[in-house]
Design a protein around this motif. Structure first.
Motif, PDB file in Angstrom:
ATOM      1  N   ALA A  78       0.823  -1.206   0.000  1.00 15.08           N
ATOM      2  CA  ALA A  78       0.000   0.000   0.000  1.00 15.08           C
ATOM      3  C   ALA A  78       0.861   1.262   0.000  1.00 15.08           C
ATOM      4  N   ALA A  79       2.068   1.164   0.594  1.00 13.50           N
ATOM      5  CA  ALA A  79       2.916   2.347   0.700  1.00 13.50           C
ATOM      6  C   ALA A  79       3.374   2.853  -0.666  1.00 13.50           C
ATOM      7  N   TYR A  80       3.462   1.957  -1.663  1.00 13.81           N
ATOM      8  CA  TYR A  80       3.880   2.396  -3.000  1.00 13.81           C
ATOM      9  C   TYR A  80       2.735   3.026  -3.778  1.00 13.81           C
ATOM     10  N   LEU A  81       1.520   2.836  -3.284  1.00 17.85           N
ATOM     11  CA  LEU A  81       0.370   3.353  -4.018  1.00 17.85           C
ATOM     12  C   LEU A  81       0.082   4.788  -3.587  1.00 17.85           C
ATOM     13  N   PRO A  82      -0.425   5.593  -4.495  1.00 20.29           N
ATOM     14  CA  PRO A  82      -0.686   7.005  -4.141  1.00 20.29           C
ATOM     15  C   PRO A  82      -1.931   7.160  -3.285  1.00 20.29           C
ATOM     16  N   ILE A  83      -1.869   6.649  -2.054  1.00 20.47           N
ATOM     17  CA  ILE A  83      -2.977   6.822  -1.123  1.00 20.47           C
ATOM     18  C   ILE A  83      -2.557   7.888  -0.126  1.00 20.47           C
ATOM     19  N   PRO A  84      -3.264   9.028  -0.075  1.00 19.97           N
ATOM     20  CA  PRO A  84      -2.890  10.038   0.916  1.00 19.97           C
ATOM     21  C   PRO A  84      -2.945   9.416   2.309  1.00 19.97           C
ATOM     22  N   ARG A  85      -1.912   9.706   3.124  1.00 19.04           N
ATOM     23  CA  ARG A  85      -1.813   9.025   4.414  1.00 19.04           C
ATOM     24  C   ARG A  85      -3.008   9.314   5.301  1.00 19.04           C
ATOM     25  N   CYS A 122      -6.492  -0.617  -7.400  1.00 21.72           N
ATOM     26  CA  CYS A 122      -5.482   0.384  -7.751  1.00 21.72           C
ATOM     27  C   CYS A 122      -5.999   1.427  -8.747  1.00 21.72           C
ATOM     28  N   ARG A 123      -6.916   1.006  -9.602  1.00 19.41           N
ATOM     29  CA  ARG A 123      -7.363   1.861 -10.711  1.00 19.41           C
ATOM     30  C   ARG A 123      -7.796   3.266 -10.269  1.00 19.41           C
ATOM     31  N   PRO A 124      -8.701   3.378  -9.267  1.00 19.95           N
ATOM     32  CA  PRO A 124      -9.163   4.733  -8.927  1.00 19.95           C
ATOM     33  C   PRO A 124      -8.099   5.593  -8.244  1.00 19.95           C
ATOM     34  N   LEU A 125      -6.957   4.995  -7.870  1.00 16.26           N
ATOM     35  CA  LEU A 125      -5.918   5.773  -7.194  1.00 16.26           C
ATOM     36  C   LEU A 125      -5.124   6.626  -8.175  1.00 16.26           C
ATOM     37  N   TYR A 126      -5.191   6.269  -9.465  1.00 16.05           N
ATOM     38  CA  TYR A 126      -4.372   6.965 -10.465  1.00 16.05           C
ATOM     39  C   TYR A 126      -5.262   7.703 -11.462  1.00 16.05           C
ATOM     40  N   PRO A 127      -5.056   9.015 -11.596  1.00 14.31           N
ATOM     41  CA  PRO A 127      -5.850   9.754 -12.587  1.00 14.31           C
ATOM     42  C   PRO A 127      -5.500   9.349 -14.020  1.00 14.31           C
ATOM     43  N   THR A 128      -4.298   8.805 -14.234  1.00 21.47           N
ATOM     44  CA  THR A 128      -3.865   8.520 -15.606  1.00 21.47           C
ATOM     45  C   THR A 128      -4.016   7.047 -15.981  1.00 21.47           C
ATOM     46  N   TRP A 129      -4.754   6.287 -15.191  1.00 22.30           N
ATOM     47  CA  TRP A 129      -4.896   4.844 -15.452  1.00 22.30           C
ATOM     48  C   TRP A 129      -5.433   4.611 -16.871  1.00 22.30           C
ATOM     49  N   ASN A 130      -4.812   3.674 -17.580  1.00 26.50           N
ATOM     50  CA  ASN A 130      -5.190   3.395 -18.962  1.00 26.50           C
ATOM     51  C   ASN A 130      -5.679   1.946 -19.068  1.00 26.50           C
ATOM     52  N   ASP A 131      -6.995   1.803 -19.297  1.00 33.76           N
ATOM     53  CA  ASP A 131      -7.582   0.459 -19.332  1.00 33.76           C
ATOM     54  C   ASP A 131      -7.050  -0.372 -20.490  1.00 33.76           C
ATOM     55  N   ASP A 132      -6.750   0.295 -21.631  1.00 31.38           N
ATOM     56  CA  ASP A 132      -6.229  -0.450 -22.783  1.00 31.38           C
ATOM     57  C   ASP A 132      -4.867  -1.035 -22.465  1.00 31.38           C
ATOM     58  N   ARG A 133      -4.025  -0.197 -21.838  1.00 28.31           N
ATOM     59  CA  ARG A 133      -2.691  -0.654 -21.459  1.00 28.31           C
ATOM     60  C   ARG A 133      -2.807  -1.817 -20.481  1.00 28.31           C
ATOM     61  N   GLU A 165       0.523   4.392 -16.926  1.00 34.18           N
ATOM     62  CA  GLU A 165       1.416   5.137 -17.816  1.00 34.18           C
ATOM     63  C   GLU A 165       2.335   6.061 -17.034  1.00 34.18           C
ATOM     64  N   PRO A 166       3.150   5.512 -16.148  1.00 29.59           N
ATOM     65  CA  PRO A 166       3.984   6.388 -15.319  1.00 29.59           C
ATOM     66  C   PRO A 166       5.056   7.095 -16.153  1.00 29.59           C
ATOM     67  N   GLU A 167       5.403   8.288 -15.712  1.00 29.70           N
ATOM     68  CA  GLU A 167       6.483   9.005 -16.397  1.00 29.70           C
ATOM     69  C   GLU A 167       7.830   8.410 -16.026  1.00 29.70           C
ATOM     70  N   LEU A 168       7.880   7.810 -14.844  1.00 30.33           N
ATOM     71  CA  LEU A 168       9.122   7.214 -14.345  1.00 30.33           C
ATOM     72  C   LEU A 168       8.786   5.838 -13.786  1.00 30.33           C
ATOM     73  N   LEU A 169       9.573   4.849 -14.218  1.00 29.83           N
ATOM     74  CA  LEU A 169       9.363   3.491 -13.733  1.00 29.83           C
ATOM     75  C   LEU A 169      10.569   3.106 -12.889  1.00 29.83           C
TER      76      LEU A 169
END
Lengths: 140, 226, 307
Positions: free
Chosen positions: B91-98, C107-118, C154-158
């Motif tokens: 969970a820590a790697y995910l962008p979840i506000p603390r 995880c999907r809703p945590l990222y504004p840039t989530w790409n379902d096709d990817r 689609e992260p800018e940095l992996l």
């Protein structure tokens, strides 16, 4: 076209060498497209930046030309350029061999006879075959 | 936020099920004992009355087990559970506000605890009411019940606060629960030794509970890996 | 993304220091990783690679120094960094009760840039069964799922922390394929640590070598391979010259043979070496990445032993 990730030769140089060979032997004919950067990167499993660098170097050497949005194509005189590049590469390898012989204090006559014997004994590949088997590195 | 709360709830599913089962066993125990000893005669009013009285006793036990044991267990498991099984590192790697992550855990802990408290409390009240019907009058006058509820609420708040505090520091729910019980025992001894004003505890305990809950939440929020 | 940080390097680290208790694990580390490059981070176990990568993600607090990831300080706003970065740690701790589809839905809703096709493409490439629970997946498939979750937005940095450790070659190829697909499509930056030199050589165009929290090399991988050479010198009287030539990484004497590994090799290096006298003969040996890496570490450890 395999790359050797264990080698001391950087991968982009390996790619350049492979493509030299393919252009020299006519696998890629003038004005034909080379594989796209993405396709080649995925085929070889190497970084696309590396493939791009190899293509840029090939363009600088005059073997290929790039068309924006279309891809990379073999230059019309690519084959002769590739041949001369291959000759240079062979000369480079020979000089490494000669250096090795000199440093071991071998006489010039011995070097010549060694060269002739090797040339006779190596089986010549069938026409149009890739020539990467003539690897003769001076390294230990 | 709903996403997070779903995860927190599902992550502690086994514990919540276990709490449900334990409470169920406590309620079923008198019935089983009566059946095993052949004391239950369905046609005898007296045997029903005795069964209901036993049920009332076990429903009281269930309330206290919930308050003293289940509530800290739920809170500690929710707050430290992911640290113990190291899923908090995922969970820590995910962008979840603390703030959200902490809020979700506390919210689920409070909601689950309240649900079990409400359940056991209602069962207890039901038993009392049913038993009273045999006597034709209420066994407890409402004033007494209110007093009991006040004590229970005070202890709940204290236990929850202690659970938050210890589980924010320790990295295993079992350790945290033991620490809570230890602290609670020490506090109870201290409170009971104040002879002249035994009810001072009612004022101090909730404040102590609230403060330690806040401290716990703050420590959690400070943690980079929850 | 066309924010103000778009032109800045992907990662900037200046004077970074980190201690665990009294032990200093990162010492005055500086890095500058340009956008679009692939940075391979090499170092023996416990060298400080994982710590550095965790500091980039804001999972640890630093003692000193500056860190900017995509222009953002992870110590100030780790959520923004995490939104724009994909991270695969060395060990996976995905909730074991989740199905593959649950993990994606979580995880999907945590990222504004989530790409379902990817996401669908990677699911297919990795041949992951969405209905399977994480605890039922093989080790390789768990890493594949972690990589999918790190790349579907689609992260800018992996950032990959030894993701291939302990996996079979077929899984490695699948993972490499997946990473390269993501790298190909847009200008993305890759930072990864690894012990597997062939993987590093395939992926990295820049290499950093770290040992005991100190960065020993940082530069293009081609330069590293082309200009790091081992010289084998013959010492007729068995005595090494009093002064070492410049740029020596590591050297050792066995009998009359003196092996010197040097950086920035040019023909001039040999001339300088022989000019001092006492050396009759010098061979120049090419080194592959693994040998170069080992010589850097050996050289540093020998140097710290001497002082």
């Amino acid at each position: 076209m395999p790359v050797d990730p264990h080698s001391h030769v950087p991968i982009y140089e390996q790619i350049i060498e492979h493509i030299h060979g393919r252009i020299a032997t006519g696998v890629y004919q003038p004005d034909e497209p080379l594989p796209s950067i993405r396709a080649l990167a995925l085929e070889l499993l190497v970084n696309p930046n590396t493939v791009q660098r190899a293509y840029q170097e090939l363009e600088r050497q005059g073997l290929v030309y790039m068309r924006k949005g279309l891809g990379v194509f073999v230059a019309s005189n690519g084959r002769t350029t590739a041949r001369s590049k291959s000759e240079e590469a062979v000369r480079e390898r020979f000089s490494q061999g000669i250096d090795l012989g000199r440093s071991a204090r071998l006489a010039e006559q011995t070097l010549r006879s060694l060269f002739n014997r090797t040339l006779r004994e190596r089986p010549s590949p069938p026409q149009g075959h890739d020539r990467s088997s003539s690897d003769k590195r001076a390294s230990s | 936020m709903r996403n997070l709360m779903w995860k927190d709830l599902r992550q502690n599913r086994n514990l919540l099920l276990a709490v449900g089962v334990i409470l169920g066993v406590i309620y079923l125990l008198p019935l089983l004992v009566f059946l095993a000893m052949g004391l239950l005669n369905p046609f005898q009013r007296e045997s029903w009355r005795r069964l209901l009285e036993s049920l009332t006793v076990s429903s009281f036990i269930a309330v206290w087990v919930t308050v003293l044991l289940m509530l800290p267990a739920i809170a500690c498991s929710l707050i430290t559970g992911e640290r113990a099984d190291r899923t908090s590192q995922f969970a820590a790697y995910l962008p979840i506000p603390r703030g959200k992550a902490v809020a979700s855990r506390f919210a689920v802990a409070i909601l689950c605890s309240l649900a079990f408290l409400l359940l056991s409390g209602l069962v207890c009240l039901g038993c009392v009411a049913l038993t009273s019907s045999f006597y034709g009058r209420l066994a407890f006058i409402p004033n007494d019940l209110l007093q009991v509820a006040r004590v229970a609420a005070t202890i709940c708040l204290l236990m929850f606060g202690l659970a938050c505090f210890w589980s924010s520091l320790l990295s295993s729910p079992v350790q945290a629960v033991l620490a809570v019980l230890g602290t609670a025992a020490v506090l109870a001894t201290v409170f009971l030794r104040i002879h002249d004003r035994p009810f001072a505890a009612y004022g101090v305990a909730p404040v102590l509970g609230l403060v330690s809950a806040c401290v716990g939440a703050w420590i959690c929020h400070r943690r980079l890996v929850l | 993304m066309t924010d103000s940080s778009a032109d800045s390097p992907a990662v900037v680290v200046e004077g970074l220091a980190k201690r665990f208790g009294r032990q200093e694990v990162i010492h005055d580390l500086s890095l500058n990783i340009a956008r679009g490059s692939a940075f391979g981070f090499l170092g023996p176990n416990g060298a400080g690679k994982t710590t550095t990568l965790k500091l980039l993600m804001g999972l640890l607090r630093r003692e000193a120094g500056n860190v900017r990831v995509l222009g953002v300080d992870p110590a100030v706003d780790d959520t923004t960094v995490k939104r724009r970065v994909g991270y695969v740690p060395e060990q996976q701790f995905i909730y074991r009760w989740m199905r593959v589809s649950d993990a994606i839905r979580f995880c999907r809703p945590l990222y504004p840039t989530w790409n379902d096709d990817r996401c669908a493409e990677l699911l297919k490439l990795f041949a992951l069964d969405p209905g399977k629970k994480v605890k039922e997946l093989s080790k390789g498939n768990v890493v594949k799922l972690a990589l999918l979750l790190a790349m579907a937005h689609e992260p800018e940095l992996l950032i990959l922390d030894e993701p291939m450790a302990g996996l079979d070659p077929l899984v490695r190829d699948d993972l490499l394929d997946g990473v390269l697909r993501t790298l190909c499509d847009r200008e993305r930056t890759l930072v990864f640590s690894s012990h597997a030199m062939p993987d590093v050589q395939r992926m990295a165009d820049r290499i950093g070598i770290i040992d005991e929290g100190v960065l020993l090399y940082d530069g293009p991988s081609d330069t590293l391979l082309n200009t790091t050479k081992r010289l084998r010198a013959v010492l007729p009287n068995g005595r090494t010259p009093d002064r070492l030539p410049d740029g020596v990484i590591c050297h050792r004497v066995s009998g009359r043979e003196w092996l010197i590994t040097v950086r920035d090799f040019t023909p001039e290096t040999v001339r300088k070496l022989t000019a001092a006298g006492g050396i009759t003969h010098v061979d120049v040996i090419d080194l592959n990445l693994e040998e170069i890496f080992k010589d850097y570490i050996r050289g540093r450890r020998a140097a710290t032993c001497e002082t």
